[in-house]
Design a protein around this motif. Sequence first.
Motif, PDB file in Angstrom:
ATOM      1  N   MET A   1       0.852  -1.188   0.000  1.00 48.50           N
ATOM      2  CA  MET A   1       0.000   0.000   0.000  1.00 48.50           C
ATOM      3  C   MET A   1       0.887   1.237   0.000  1.00 48.50           C
ATOM      4  N   PRO A   2       0.674   2.106  -0.877  1.00 50.70           N
ATOM      5  CA  PRO A   2       1.514   3.300  -0.904  1.00 50.70           C
ATOM      6  C   PRO A   2       1.333   4.117   0.369  1.00 50.70           C
ATOM      7  N   LEU A 281      -8.279   2.899  -3.925  1.00 47.53           N
ATOM      8  CA  LEU A 281      -9.195   2.738  -2.794  1.00 47.53           C
ATOM      9  C   LEU A 281     -10.184   1.594  -2.969  1.00 47.53           C
ATOM     10  N   ASN A 284      -8.726  -1.867  -2.877  1.00 48.57           N
ATOM     11  CA  ASN A 284      -8.188  -2.204  -1.560  1.00 48.57           C
ATOM     12  C   ASN A 284      -9.293  -2.509  -0.566  1.00 48.57           C
ATOM     13  N   VAL A 285     -10.351  -1.745  -0.629  1.00 47.47           N
ATOM     14  CA  VAL A 285     -11.476  -2.038   0.264  1.00 47.47           C
ATOM     15  C   VAL A 285     -12.001  -3.438  -0.025  1.00 47.47           C
ATOM     16  N   ILE A 288      -9.704  -6.033   1.462  1.00 49.42           N
ATOM     17  CA  ILE A 288      -9.891  -6.123   2.904  1.00 49.42           C
ATOM     18  C   ILE A 288     -11.179  -6.870   3.236  1.00 49.42           C
ATOM     19  N   TRP A 293     -11.089  -8.529   6.901  1.00 46.58           N
ATOM     20  CA  TRP A 293     -10.351  -7.645   7.798  1.00 46.58           C
ATOM     21  C   TRP A 293     -11.037  -6.309   8.020  1.00 46.58           C
ATOM     22  N   LEU A 302      -2.021  -3.144   7.894  1.00 43.07           N
ATOM     23  CA  LEU A 302      -1.199  -3.815   6.883  1.00 43.07           C
ATOM     24  C   LEU A 302      -1.075  -3.097   5.545  1.00 43.07           C
ATOM     25  N   PRO A 303      -2.125  -2.446   5.055  1.00 44.79           N
ATOM     26  CA  PRO A 303      -1.916  -1.742   3.783  1.00 44.79           C
ATOM     27  C   PRO A 303      -0.817  -0.680   3.872  1.00 44.79           C
ATOM     28  N   ALA A 305       1.924  -1.007   5.851  1.00 52.25           N
ATOM     29  CA  ALA A 305       3.061  -1.569   6.571  1.00 52.25           C
ATOM     30  C   ALA A 305       4.385  -1.259   5.899  1.00 52.25           C
ATOM     31  N   ALA A 306       4.370  -0.878   4.646  1.00 59.77           N
ATOM     32  CA  ALA A 306       5.621  -0.540   3.960  1.00 59.77           C
ATOM     33  C   ALA A 306       5.461   0.800   3.250  1.00 59.77           C
ATOM     34  N   THR A 307       6.549   1.510   3.096  1.00 57.32           N
ATOM     35  CA  THR A 307       6.466   2.799   2.424  1.00 57.32           C
ATOM     36  C   THR A 307       7.708   3.083   1.601  1.00 57.32           C
TER      37      THR A 307
END
Lengths: 433, 283, 369
Positions: A1-2, A281, A284-285, A288, A293, A302-303, A305-307
């Motif tokens: 996820m950005p 969006l 992603n919804v 989930i 979730w 979690l979306p 969790a990384a950048t």
Amino acid sequence: MPVDELTALDADRLAPHLGEAPGTVDATTIGRSAGRRRAGLTGQYALLVVLAALVLAPVVFTLIQALSSPAEYIQADTPFHPVAVDWKDRTWFSGGLGSVLGRTALVFVALAWAQLAAAGGSFAHPQALAAPRRLGAVVTGTVAVALLTTPVFGALRDRSGGVLALWLLAIVVVAATQALGMVEPDRAPWKAALLALSTAVAVVSVAIVGTGAAVWTNSWDQGRLGPALWRSFVVAVLITVAQVVTSVLAAYAFAFLRFPFKPLVFAFFMGTLLLPLEVTLLANVQTIRELGWIDTNAGLVLPFAATAFGTFLVRQGFRGLPPELQDAARLDGYGHLAFLWRFAVPLTRPVIASFTVISALGAWNQYLWPQAVIDEGSGQTAQIRLRGIVGIEIANANEGVAAALIVALPVVLLLVAFQRQIIRGLTAGAVKG
Amino acid sequence: MGPVNGRETALAALFLLPSIVVFVVFAYRPFLNIVYWGTFESRRNGSYHESVGLAQYREQLASEDFREGLWHSLQFVLLTVPTGVVFGVLLAVVAHRRLKGIKVFQAIFSSTLASSVAVTSAVFFYLFNPVVGLIPVDWLQDPDRAMAAVAIPSIWQNLGLSFVIVLAGLQAVPDEVIEAATLDGYGPVRRLLRITLPLISPVLLFLLVVLVIFGMQVFAQVDILTGGGPIGATETAVFKINRLNRPDNIGIGAVYSVGLFGVTLLITALQFLILERRVHYAR
Amino acid sequence: MASVTFDRVSKRFDDVVAVDQLDLAIGDGEFMVLLGPSGCGKTTALRMIAGLEAISDGTLSIGDRVVNDVEPARRDVSMVFQSYALYPHMSVARNIESPLIVRKYHVDGPDGPERKLTKAERRARVDEAARVLDLTPYLDRKPAALSGGQRQRVALARAFVGRPQAFLMDEPLSNLDAKLRAQTRIELVDLHRRVETTVVYVTHDQVEAMTMATRMAVMSMGRLQQVGTPHEVYEAPANLFVAQFVGTPPMNTLAGTVTTAGGGPAVLVGESRFPVPPGLVTRLEEGRPVVVGARPEHLTLADGGPIVAKVRAVEWLGHERLVAATVGDAAIVVRQPGTGPEASGATVGLTVDPAHVHVFDPDTTARLP
């Protein structure tokens, strides 16, 4: 996820240094005659004051709004005049044990911070507080606040006339207690007095207004802010930890490890900057939802969790380390994990700290995603809760305003405590070098 | 850096894996899904989707609704970005000097960083309220003024960010260059326009791009202040997308999402192309 | 061209006194070097001439005009900054032209009115400056595309183009490599000879000062220590600071006591005996503590000489040797031409020509005349 920093309209993205560069020269007054220089100086200060007033105006009005119950002044037909603040407690010691402990702790911490700041330290470097006179100042100051604000509370509740006098008395006495801790051999006495006085004004006023007015607790209860703030806190911590860990690991790989297709992978990372949440969006919804979730911490965390932004930032920090360092460590027998843990991370602590704070800010301020993924009801984060509160009932407008201020408070504290880190992180992308 | 090493590659894969998984699952795959979903129209109230290929793209991107959403987002950008940059420069120039107590002013100017979109919107909701707020007229209910009313809180909130970024740029300008300009007879205004601004132009471009991207993505302010009203006067692109997050509309929502992506990309690219040439980079 | 006069000028930054009652008269057309270590106030003094620092006390005059309150651009001076301070976004030509655009000049002669230059006039001056400093092929480039030496010349050209009454230079050679520095020194002296303008030049490098100055002003901790020609400063330093700052290797200074026994006054340093300069005016009483100084090149190895030194190390430079030795506890250096048999650890005798001995008062550090 950005990175969700891309969605929020908050300051999180870039950070330069505030007021740190000593060479902030002004060429307006150089080379002018003494008279023109003085006029130039007054003009500059005037301009600064005007602009500062403009920036602070919404905050000031909001504070006034929070403290005035609308029902009263709607009838009086005057705008935002604090016709009647609803005061909750008669004395410092009323309102239940939790309340008393809370406000005492608040004053203690605030005074401790003030003493540390005046001594040039901070919570990160609290050695200055060990000095008995400073510790004494904090303790006596807290006691003074507790004792001297009690009559003020009483006077406010009774709407008696001596409020101002009692308030000023409290300020003066507290200032006296603080002055002892703020006197330094190389500091002009008027400066120490000024510091002590401003500390006293701030602490006493915040203590009275912040802990005495009923609106804060009313707003907290009515708006069910407790659970919402907790949810925000949990989610923010989880997101921050996840982002820091994934970014540091990924940055390490980019900076110190050799692997094929590195430019491609880097482009893969940076490409996510083009795909902010607003664009993805709906899918992603859906994801989930499929994972079950919705309204879970997993779905919220979690979306993000990384950048890519964080990876880039930490990578820059790693690249700033001298190349010989890795060689020396390898000669000493350190493997990559050891090198990461014992050298790379400790030596880039400022950058990682900046990123951590910005990450936390961004996570706390999120709106779009929680809004999409949490159903109405209990699991709302603080930001989403505000939307529910801000509403139709104008008679309780002050509670709504107060709720907004309460939700903003953690970030304000974060900004005050970590101003340098935030600013450094925000401008890392803007200014080179 | 040296030849590729099998062990390091394995370790790198391990370190990169978490991020890659997140990016694939929550960025790239969703994007591809979105693009794909755009080719499906929903039937029977969302219970069934029929593939129509690019027809839906053509239809929806040209639709009044989408254009309106885009236009509102654009309006927001036009209202907040130029003011954001100008005020950022103004505040930074005024506060970039060696005066006693300047740090206090710098702290005040950067303080709006502390506010989130939700908090800012809530605060201004009450400030705009005709009964309890500052203004007797209800701008938020006025279709002609609503967008401006939504923009004002963001202008205020952006002050902190703009200030902090431009100030960093100013701090990177060497003092001696400004002194040289003073010796050359340049007055304060001339110094600002001919020397300072060109030298901070990369920072200004950066700020511009960032504010434009933020602006195109405006959502929370609309959600809290007007809920899209009055009469849809403030429904921005993201707002519409968010509302289309239902099974019977998801195809349309997907198209809008792709459209927004494309437009934002285009605008950002244009900004760079047009302005980069005028930006001076010192070595 | 004009003189620059400091009349008891002081500069204070809050509690710090950067320049303390500076009295200095820089003559018309001089090449005056302000020399001293970092923090001595030389750069502050220079910036006060330019108007970039306000003056706390005293009067500063350029020519006949008191300029304390005059704006920098109206003082008719130009400055070469240590970092050159070129405008990175402008071409070399535009950089050089910069002082001519806004400022007014006495274009039609010193008695004529001040006016702005026309475009043609500006162009002509830029071309002239470029020609003098060999920059003509680079006029359209930006500073980033130039080497360090070229950028420095652009800074010089920009300073030169307005034909100021005084050139101010703030350590202009410090960013150049050694070879370029030596070359540029010569070029600057040559330039000064050609344009005959007053130059005020700040440096911490005493070699630059010695080779370029018509006069030099040595400063330390905000105070002027001595002003004079390089020769005067070298041969007759006013105090210990100047004695040790000017000259490489620095003058040997040893603490000792006066003795009047044994045929004439001398200074005893342990077992060693230093003669006293013949023209010494000050009366030296027996037992008076003094500091005696002698430059490394004025000490000569001589068997049985009155100065006893123990050799520590010998550095051979090819054309001469530097013998590091100790006299008692004090470390000294002796310059000796060519090669010699001295080995470390040996004890040697030294002698010195009395005319080249300096005696200083240990408390005031002033040289005794």
